[in-house]
Scaffold this active site. Structure first.
Site, PDB file in Angstrom:
ATOM      1  N   LYS A 135       6.972   6.324  -0.908  1.00 35.52           N
ATOM      2  CA  LYS A 135       6.981   6.658   0.519  1.00 35.52           C
ATOM      3  C   LYS A 135       8.366   7.191   0.879  1.00 35.52           C
ATOM      4  CE  LYS A 135       8.175   5.175   4.561  1.00 35.52           C
ATOM      5  NZ  LYS A 135       8.302   6.420   5.273  1.00 35.52           N
TER       6      LYS A 135
ATOM      7  N   SER B 216      18.410   1.115   5.387  1.00 38.01           N
ATOM      8  CA  SER B 216      19.313   0.309   6.218  1.00 38.01           C
ATOM      9  C   SER B 216      19.164  -1.193   5.942  1.00 38.01           C
ATOM     10  CB  SER B 216      19.030   0.593   7.687  1.00 38.01           C
ATOM     11  OG  SER B 216      17.713   0.195   7.988  1.00 38.01           O
TER      12      SER B 216
ATOM     13  N   GLU C  83      28.124  -0.009  10.235  1.00 41.27           N
ATOM     14  CA  GLU C  83      27.971   1.312   9.605  1.00 41.27           C
ATOM     15  C   GLU C  83      27.635   2.357  10.672  1.00 41.27           C
ATOM     16  OE1 GLU C  83      24.448   2.072   7.193  1.00 41.27           O
ATOM     17  OE2 GLU C  83      25.768   2.797   5.599  1.00 41.27           O
TER      18      GLU C  83
ATOM     19  N   GLU D 256      18.896  -1.317  -1.936  1.00 42.79           N
ATOM     20  CA  GLU D 256      20.240  -0.738  -1.799  1.00 42.79           C
ATOM     21  C   GLU D 256      20.387  -0.335  -0.353  1.00 42.79           C
ATOM     22  OE1 GLU D 256      22.692  -0.822  -3.716  1.00 42.79           O
ATOM     23  OE2 GLU D 256      21.661  -1.496  -5.515  1.00 42.79           O
TER      24      GLU D 256
ATOM     25  N   CYS E  25      25.851   6.453   1.875  1.00 42.73           N
ATOM     26  CA  CYS E  25      26.073   5.008   1.889  1.00 42.73           C
ATOM     27  C   CYS E  25      27.415   4.673   1.259  1.00 42.73           C
ATOM     28  CB  CYS E  25      24.950   4.315   1.138  1.00 42.73           C
ATOM     29  SG  CYS E  25      24.659   5.030  -0.470  1.00 42.73           S
TER      30      CYS E  25
HETATM   31  P1  NAD Z   1      15.792   3.185   7.133  1.00 46.22           P
HETATM   32  O1  NAD Z   1      15.985   1.763   6.737  1.00 46.22           O
HETATM   33  O2  NAD Z   1      15.546   3.480   8.557  1.00 46.22           O
HETATM   34  O3  NAD Z   1      14.567   3.818   6.340  1.00 46.22           O
HETATM   35  C1  NAD Z   1      14.506   3.806   4.936  1.00 46.22           C
HETATM   36  C2  NAD Z   1      13.055   3.900   4.509  1.00 46.22           C
HETATM   37  O4  NAD Z   1      12.379   2.700   4.898  1.00 46.22           O
HETATM   38  C3  NAD Z   1      12.295   5.052   5.168  1.00 46.22           C
HETATM   39  O5  NAD Z   1      11.393   5.602   4.244  1.00 46.22           O
HETATM   40  C4  NAD Z   1      11.560   4.341   6.292  1.00 46.22           C
HETATM   41  O6  NAD Z   1      10.413   5.028   6.732  1.00 46.22           O
HETATM   42  C5  NAD Z   1      11.197   3.028   5.615  1.00 46.22           C
HETATM   43  N1  NAD Z   1      10.868   1.937   6.541  1.00 46.22           N
HETATM   44  C6  NAD Z   1      11.228   1.793   7.827  1.00 46.22           C
HETATM   45  N2  NAD Z   1      10.721   0.646   8.330  1.00 46.22           N
HETATM   46  C7  NAD Z   1      10.032   0.042   7.344  1.00 46.22           C
HETATM   47  C8  NAD Z   1       9.311  -1.173   7.228  1.00 46.22           C
HETATM   48  N3  NAD Z   1       9.182  -2.000   8.259  1.00 46.22           N
HETATM   49  N4  NAD Z   1       8.751  -1.477   6.055  1.00 46.22           N
HETATM   50  C9  NAD Z   1       8.883  -0.671   4.989  1.00 46.22           C
HETATM   51  N5  NAD Z   1       9.549   0.510   5.029  1.00 46.22           N
HETATM   52  C10 NAD Z   1      10.139   0.860   6.182  1.00 46.22           C
HETATM   53  O7  NAD Z   1      17.076   3.996   6.581  1.00 46.22           O
HETATM   54  P2  NAD Z   1      17.402   5.565   6.763  1.00 46.22           P
HETATM   55  O8  NAD Z   1      17.837   5.767   8.183  1.00 46.22           O
HETATM   56  O9  NAD Z   1      16.310   6.399   6.209  1.00 46.22           O
HETATM   57  O10 NAD Z   1      18.661   5.730   5.788  1.00 46.22           O
HETATM   58  C11 NAD Z   1      19.950   5.444   6.160  1.00 46.22           C
HETATM   59  C12 NAD Z   1      20.398   4.108   5.584  1.00 46.22           C
HETATM   60  O11 NAD Z   1      20.204   4.107   4.187  1.00 46.22           O
HETATM   61  C13 NAD Z   1      21.867   3.823   5.788  1.00 46.22           C
HETATM   62  O12 NAD Z   1      22.036   2.485   6.169  1.00 46.22           O
HETATM   63  C14 NAD Z   1      22.468   4.039   4.416  1.00 46.22           C
HETATM   64  O13 NAD Z   1      23.653   3.349   4.158  1.00 46.22           O
HETATM   65  C15 NAD Z   1      21.366   3.596   3.535  1.00 46.22           C
HETATM   66  N6  NAD Z   1      21.496   4.159   2.199  1.00 46.22           N
HETATM   67  C16 NAD Z   1      21.852   3.328   1.184  1.00 46.22           C
HETATM   68  C17 NAD Z   1      22.019   3.824  -0.096  1.00 46.22           C
HETATM   69  C18 NAD Z   1      22.396   2.918  -1.217  1.00 46.22           C
HETATM   70  O14 NAD Z   1      22.088   3.237  -2.338  1.00 46.22           O
HETATM   71  N7  NAD Z   1      23.044   1.796  -0.957  1.00 46.22           N
HETATM   72  C19 NAD Z   1      21.808   5.178  -0.348  1.00 46.22           C
HETATM   73  C20 NAD Z   1      21.441   6.001   0.714  1.00 46.22           C
HETATM   74  C21 NAD Z   1      21.271   5.474   1.987  1.00 46.22           C
END
Ligand code: NAD
Length: 477
Positions: A172, A224, A378, A245, A279
């Site tokens: 997804k 996140s 962040e 992550e 990130c």
């Molecule tokens: P997000 O948490 O909003 O979404 C990530 C994914 O989770 C998306 O596909 C989203 O649709 C899905 N999602 C949302 N709610 C959900 C739920 N209740 N159940 C299951 N899946 C759900 O994050 P984002 O805004 O897409 O990305 C930004 C964040 O990602 C930042 O915090 C960043 O630091 C982090 N990030 C971390 C790494 C790492 O490797 N540590 C790498 C890239 C990004």
């Protein structure tokens, strides 16, 4: 406009609900309409994956390796058009987009090799006449949930090991970047991944993402902290394995003996390239007082010259923010920084360009303290804050004083300090005289504390998550 569908059980399934994929450099540019999947789609995808998995795990190693290699080859051959599409939907520059596609292609080729290199162990027993062998088996149907900021690379570093070690996959992608995931699904499908072994279900996190966590045998998530925390709780209630992550608040320490140019380059690249939406971005610049004034003057000079613009325009160094919501968040943190007492030496402004987009110039805060909100939370945008310190001990303590622990860096000529920092920094990744962002594809990746949960991703360490150990005893008769 054609609608891009989900890939379920080897068939493209177009749903009734769709979502427009908008270019953040030009909101008049619609990249495509993408299907918004349902809980039922996840049920079908998981059932297909469960069925297909048996055949996939019994493919020969060579067959699995060949398929993964073909995927990597096609991605590399198409790096220009895939990289451009990625830049168009996410807003990173064309060069950054192409770089990400190349990296994803390298990951597939790496894991093509791992398929045939992968083995177990054979040991003598402590009891006479018995042999002990240890092998690793696939976990089952793995749910992969990815964010928008690296829509091809992160999907690749989850899909490639999952398939290499014999699992079946339901992916997804983030709602903002379905085109990159769709392109990858199309390549996997045509490269010969059997029907049902790889499934793509685009859709909302709260529906499709949640259903994946409730139905698969293991979940690998990047995104996140808030989302990751909920996923871990659901996974724990089902007793399935989970890997998350998440965010970062990564420190870059600049010591008084630093090469000033190296320090400025590390800060500008690590904090602002890719619009600060990494990130591993350095958001806390922890600077020794003896070099502080020269350092901030040098960074500010570079920031004044940075070209923020349309991601696909030649000369653009920093593309737009990904969408209106993220732009709102970045602007609100600039406000929070100022109200909290930080000085905006360079203050980010909304920029107008020829096309309507989410353009924001970089912000450099100075005179900040580590307890300010801009240094605790962040931002995920082109915003960095400088914290002045008097010595190395204070720098290290400040670097570690954070709920996160993804990446950290130090700029110094001292081998003693760099070694001490690498040994004592509470983060999963540490850099010496390098930006906190920018990683190799063949070594483990991940953080500590609030940044990560579960085993490492990438390189051979990926096997920890994507395989289950079986210990077998045998007495030859
Ligand atoms: P997000 O948490 O909003 O979404 C990530 C994914 O989770 C998306 O596909 C989203 O649709 C899905 N999602 C949302 N709610 C959900 C739920 N209740 N159940 C299951 N899946 C759900 O994050 P984002 O805004 O897409 O990305 C930004 C964040 O990602 C930042 O915090 C960043 O630091 C982090 N990030 C971390 C790494 C790492 O490797 N540590 C790498 C890239 C990004």
């Amino acid at each position: 406009m054609a609608v891009f569908g989900n890939l379920i059980a080897g068939e493209w399934r177009v749903g009734t609900e769709t979502r427009a994929n908008i270019n953040p450099s030009d909101t008049n540019d619609v990249i495509g309409e993408f299907t918004v999947g349902s809980r039922r789609d996840v049920e079908d995808a998981v059932a297909a994956a469960r069925q297909a998995m048996k055949g996939w795990a019994s493919h020969t190693e060579q067959q699995r390796a060949d398929i993964l290699f073909r995927v990597g080859e096609e991605m590399f051959a198409r790096r220009e058009d895939l990289g451009e599409q990625l830049a168009r939907e996410e807003g990173k520059t064309r060069a950054e987009g192409i770089g990400e596609v190349i990296r994803a292609s390298q990951i597939f080729r790496f894991f093509a090799g791992e398929v045939v290199r992968f083995g177990g162990e054979f040991l003598p027993s402590v009891r006479p006449g018995i042999d002990v062998s240890i092998r690793r088996e696939p976990v089952g149907v793995v749910g992969l949930i990815t964010p928008w900021n690296f829509p091809i690379a992160i999907a690749a570093w989850k899909i490639a090991p999952a398939l290499a070690y014999g699992n079946a996959v339901v992916l997804k992608p983030a709602d903002l970047t379905p085109a990159s995931a769709w392109a990858l699904a199309d390549i996997l499908h045509r490269a010969g991944v059997p029907a049902g072994v790889f499934n793509l279900v685009m859709g909302r996190g709260t529906i499709v993402g949640q259903a994946i966590v409730e139905m698969t045998d293991a979940v690998s998530f990047t995104g996140s902290v808030a989302t990751g925390t909920g996923i871990v709780q659901t996974a724990a209630s089902r007793m399935i394995r989970v890997q998350c992550e998440m965010g970062g608040k990564n420190p870059l320490v600049v010591m008084d003996d630093a090469d000033l140019d190296v320090a400025i380059n590390c800060a500008v690249d690590g904090s602002f390239f890719q619009t600060g939406q990494r990130c591993t971005a350095s958001s806390r610049l922890i600077v020794h007082e003896a070099i502080h004034d020269r350092f901030i003057a040098g960074v500010a000079e570079r920031l004044e010259k940075i070209v923020t613009g349309h991601a696909l325009e030649a000369g653009t160094q920093v593309g737009p923010v990904v969408d209106a919501k993220q732009l709102e968040q970045d602007l609100s943190y600039i406000d929070i920084g100022e109200k909290g007492g930080a000085h905006a030496l360079v203050r980010g402004q909304r920029l107008n360009r020829e096309t309507p987009g989410f353009y924001l110039s970089p912000t450099l805060f100075t005179e900040t303290t580590n307890d300010m909100r801009i240094n605790r939370e962040e931002v995920f945008g082109p915003v960095a804050a400088v914290i002045r310190v008097k010595d190395y001990e204070e720098a290290l303590a400040t670097a570690n004083d954070t709920p996160f622990g993804l990446s950290s860096g130090i700029v110094t000529r001292s081998q003693k300090l760099s070694q001490h920092f690498q040994a004592n920094s509470e983060s999963g990744l540490t850099m010496v005289n390098l930006p906190t962002a920018g990683l190799d594809y063949h070594v483990p990746f991940g953080g500590r504390k609030g940044s990560s949960y579960g085993p490492r991703e990438q390189g051979r360490y990926a096997a920890e998550f994507y395989t289950i150990v079986k210990t077998s005893y045998a007495m030859p008769v």
